[in-house]
Scaffold this active site. Structure first.
Site, mmCIF file in Angstrom:
data_model
loop_
_atom_site.group_PDB
_atom_site.id
_atom_site.type_symbol
_atom_site.label_atom_id
_atom_site.label_comp_id
_atom_site.label_asym_id
_atom_site.label_seq_id
_atom_site.Cartn_x
_atom_site.Cartn_y
_atom_site.Cartn_z
ATOM 1 N N HIS A 3 -2.331 -1.491 5.568
ATOM 2 C CA HIS A 3 -3.758 -1.351 5.888
ATOM 3 C C HIS A 3 -3.970 0.008 6.548
ATOM 4 C CE1 HIS A 3 -4.817 -5.926 6.038
ATOM 5 N NE2 HIS A 3 -4.035 -5.630 5.002
ATOM 6 N N GLU A 54 -5.446 0.948 9.253
ATOM 7 C CA GLU A 54 -5.157 1.005 10.685
ATOM 8 C C GLU A 54 -3.661 1.114 10.958
ATOM 9 O OE1 GLU A 54 -7.029 -1.199 8.969
ATOM 10 O OE2 GLU A 54 -8.250 -2.388 10.351
ATOM 11 N N CYS A 66 -8.473 -6.770 10.755
ATOM 12 C CA CYS A 66 -7.983 -8.127 10.526
ATOM 13 C C CYS A 66 -7.066 -8.516 11.690
ATOM 14 C CB CYS A 66 -7.224 -8.186 9.194
ATOM 15 S SG CYS A 66 -5.610 -7.379 9.232
ATOM 16 N N CYS A 100 -3.965 -6.208 12.028
ATOM 17 C CA CYS A 100 -4.292 -4.876 12.544
ATOM 18 C C CYS A 100 -4.709 -4.936 14.011
ATOM 19 C CB CYS A 100 -5.377 -4.238 11.687
ATOM 20 S SG CYS A 100 -4.784 -3.833 10.025
#
Length: 150
Positions: free
Chosen positions: A54, A56, A84, A87
């Site tokens: 992801h 992040e 999420c 993260c």
């Protein structure tokens, strides 16, 4: 005293680049206490065949590598979509000072929605959280990306 400067435009650029690669258009930027961009990234889960890639996580990994530390104390993170749970946990572990995000994610979010990672007593570090920065632009990128896929 230096005034507030948002780095959401850089995060949006990363999100656009991710979308152009066929990834969900999410971008993230890690900013130093002095306001310098330390690292930025967009989603790369498909490209890397890695469910943890992801935006992040990639930006935090790159910033930690650049600084030679697993902690990003006093650093800020700008991301185009509410993080999420994975993260959010990474943000906590990295000791990010402030989290700024654009679009809310009622379906998969982990800060204001869903797991609400930062509200748990097991969460060792809670950043300051600011939502809604460039939310419309971030939402539009996501809607445009998903429209032909639905």
């Amino acid at each position: 005293m230096v005034g507030f400067r948002t780095h959401m435009d850089t995060a949006l650029d990363e999100a656009r680049a991710a979308g152009a690669r066929g990834e969900v258009p999410v971008g993230a930027v890690v900013v130093s206490p002095g306001g310098e961009v330390v690292a930025s990234a967009g989603n790369r889960t498909r490209e890397l065949a890695d469910p943890t890639a992801h935006a992040e996580v990639l930006a935090i990994r790159a910033a930690c590598a650049a600084l030679g530390s697993e902690r990003l104390i006093e650093h800020d993170l700008y991301v185009t979509l509410e993080p999420c749970p994975m993260c959010a946990a990474t943000i906590s572990f990295a000791r990010i000072r402030r989290l700024y995000y654009g679009a809310a994610d009622p379906k998969s979010g982990g800060t204001a929605h869903g797991a609400r990672v930062f509200s748990h007593p097991q969460c060792h570090h809670v950043p300051e959280v600011y939502d809604g920065l460039a939310a419309r632009e971030a939402e539009d990128l996501l809607k445009e990306f998903f429209a032909p896929r639905r």
